[in-house]
Enzyme design. Structure first.
Site, PDB file in Angstrom:
ATOM      1  CG  ASP A  80      -0.247  -0.052   2.541  1.00 15.15           C
ATOM      2  OD1 ASP A  80       0.830  -0.666   2.633  1.00 15.15           O
ATOM      3  OD2 ASP A  80      -0.766   0.527   3.520  1.00 15.15           O
ATOM      4  CD  GLU A 145       4.283   0.761   7.192  1.00 15.09           C
ATOM      5  OE1 GLU A 145       4.940   1.031   8.201  1.00 15.09           O
ATOM      6  OE2 GLU A 145       4.048   1.611   6.319  1.00 15.09           O
TER       7      GLU A 145
HETATM    8 ZN   LIG Z   1       6.782   2.245   4.180  1.00 16.90          ZN
END
Ligand SMILES: [Zn+2]
Length: 389
Positions: A80, A145
Site C-alpha cells: 500500500d 502499513e
Molecule cells: Zn513504508
C-alpha cells in the site's frame, strides 16, 4: 524467473494504484513473480487488508527448526501507498511510473515498491544460483502499513506465532537510507504511546472564582511538572525517552471559567521503559495534581532492538561490499511493522532506499540504487543461507 529486472518489477508495482489499504493486484503480481522459485503462497486477508505469506523451504533434511543450520529468513514489506496528494504538483502522473535522469518517479517508488522489487529479483536470482541453500525464505507482504495497521502484519504475526512458525531473520524494506544508499539501517525502533487526559474542574463565572475550579489552572501545574521530567537518559541504542504535549483544548467564552481541559500527548520511548511502566509513572503525576480526571491510552508500539549480531553484520558487510561504505545503525524515526515482527523473537533490520521524497509529491527512487539494493539483499541471503552453513 529468468532475467527479472528490478526496475521493471518496480514500475509494474508503481503502476498499480494501491492506496492504503487497497492492494490493487500487487500481491497477485508478486505471486506470479515468485511462483517458479518454489514458493508456497497463502493469502491471510483480514477485512479490507490483503496479506501475502509466502515460504520456500530449503533442502534441509530434518523438519526440526534449527536457527543455526536451518534459519528462516523473512522479507517484510507493504504494497500500500499513501494518497498521491496534490496532483497538480506532480510533474508526471503518480501512478504512471516514469524514469527521468536515472530516477524512477511515482507514488510508492521509494516507500516501498522499489524495495519489494529488489527483494523479489534478489530472491529469484539467489534461488537460481544456490538451489541447495540452507534454511527457508519467506515473504510477509501487507496492504495495511500506511493505514491504521490493524489487519496487516500484526494479525499475520499473531497467526504465525499460533502456528509455531519460527522467524530468525527479518529484513524490512522501509526506506532507511538518508543521503546515500545504505548509509543508515534501522536495528530497532522507539516505542510510541499516546495518552488523552481530561481534567475536570468546576465551570463558573470569571467574576465568582470562589465558586469555580479552573481546569486550565490545574493543568498548568500538572504540565509544568511533567514537561520538566527527565524520563530516562536513553541507552547505548536509544535516545532519551521524549514526551511531547500535542494538543490542548479548553475554554468556552471570555467570561467563563472552564470546567474542563483536554490534553493529548505522545511518548517516544526507549527500552528503559515498557509502556506499562510509563503509564504507571504518568498516573502518579495525574493523581498528584488532579482530583477528578480521565486518562486514556493507546499503545502504538513497544520499543524493540536487535541485539544478536548475525543479521546486522550480514547487512553491514553486504552494504560495504556493494556500496563501499560503513553503515550507521540507528533506532531513530517513526514506528514500522518491525515492531510486530519483533514479537516472534526474530533479529530485525530495516534497509531500503533513500527516504528524502517519501510521502511527498514527485516521490522518486534512483534506479541505480534499486539495482544495488537487489545486490545487497542477494549478498545478505548468501551470507546467512550459504556461507554460514
Ligand atoms: Zn513504508
Amino acid at each position: 524467473m529468468m532475467n527479472q529486472n528490478t526496475i521493471e518489477i518496480a514500475k509494474n508495482l508503481v503502476s498499480r494504484e494501491s492506496i492504503t489499504p487497497d492492494d490493487a493486484g500487487c500481491q497477485e503480481y508478486i505471486q506470479s513473480l515468485l511462483k517458479d522459485s518454489g514458493f508456497i503462497f497463502e493469502q491471510m486477508d483480514f477485512h479490507d487488508t490483503k496479506n501475502l505469506w509466502a515460504i520456500k523451504k530449503g533442502k534441509d533434511l530434518s523438519n526440526n527448526h534449527d536457527p543455526n543450520k536451518h534459519p528462516v529468513f523473512l522479507f517484510a514489506g507493504h504494497t500500500d501507498v499513501v494518497p498521491a496528494g496534490n496532483l497538480d504538483k506532480w510533474h508526471t502522473p503518480p501512478f504512471s511510473p516514469t524514469i527521468k535522469d536515472g530516477l524512477l518517479y511515482g507514488r510508492g517508488a521509494a516507500d516501498m515498491k522499489g524495495s519489494l522489487a529488489a527483494m523479489i529479483s534478489s530472491t529469484n536470482r539467489f534461488i537460481n544460483e544456490y538451489p541447495d541453500h540452507a534454511g527457508d525464505i519467506a515473504f510477509l507482504i501487507t496492504s495495511d502499513e500506511e493505514g491504521p495497521f490493524i489487519n496487516g502484519t500484526v494479525k499475520v504475526v499473531e497467526e504465525l506465532i499460533k502456528r509455531n512458525q519460527p522467524i530468525d531473520y527479518a529484513l524490512v524494506g522501509e526506506p532507511s537510507s538518508s543521503n546515500e544508499l545504505g548509509d543508515v539501517i534501522k536495528i530497532g525502533r522507539r516505542g510510541s504511546l499516546t495518552g488523552w487526559l481530561t481534567i475536570h474542574g468546576t465551570q463558573g463565572h470569571v467574576a465568582y472564582p470562589h465558586l469555580a475550579d479552573n481546569a486550565i489552572h490545574t493543568a498548568a501545574y500538572f504540565l509544568e511538572e511533567i514537561t520538566k521530567i527527565e524520563w530516562d537518559q536513553g541507552n547505548q541504542n536509544f535516545p532519551p525517552t521524549s514526551l511531547q504535549i500535542t494538543s490542548i483544548k479548553a475554554g468556552e467564552a471570555g467570561n467563563v471559567i472552564p470546567g474542563e481541559i483536554d490534553i493529548e500527548f505522545n511518548f517516544r520511548f526507549s527500552t528503559e521503559f515498557t509502556a506499562n511502566d510509563l503509564q504507571n509513572k504518568m498516573q502518579l503525576f495525574v493523581d498528584k495534581h488532579c482530583d477528578n480526571s480521565d486518562l486514556d491510552w493507546k499503545l502504538n508500539g513497544e520499543p524493540f532492538i536487535t541485539q544478536s549480531p548475525e543479521l546486522i553484520d550480514a547487512t553491514s558487510d553486504a552494504i560495504k561490499r556493494v556500496c563501499g561504505i560503513e553503515t550507521s545503525k540507528q533506532t531513530s524515526g517513526g514506528t514500522s511493522d518491525g515492531r510486530f515482527i519483533a514479537k516472534t523473537g526474530a533479529q530485525i533490520v530495516e534497509l531500503g532506499p533513500i527516504n528524502s521524497s517519501i510521502h511527498q509529491v514527485n516521490e522518486f527512487v534512483s534506479t541505480e540504487d534499486l539495482n544495488k539494493l537487489s545486490d545487497i539483499y542477494f549478498q545478505i541471503l548468501k551470507t546467512l543461507l550459504v556461507d554460514r552453513q
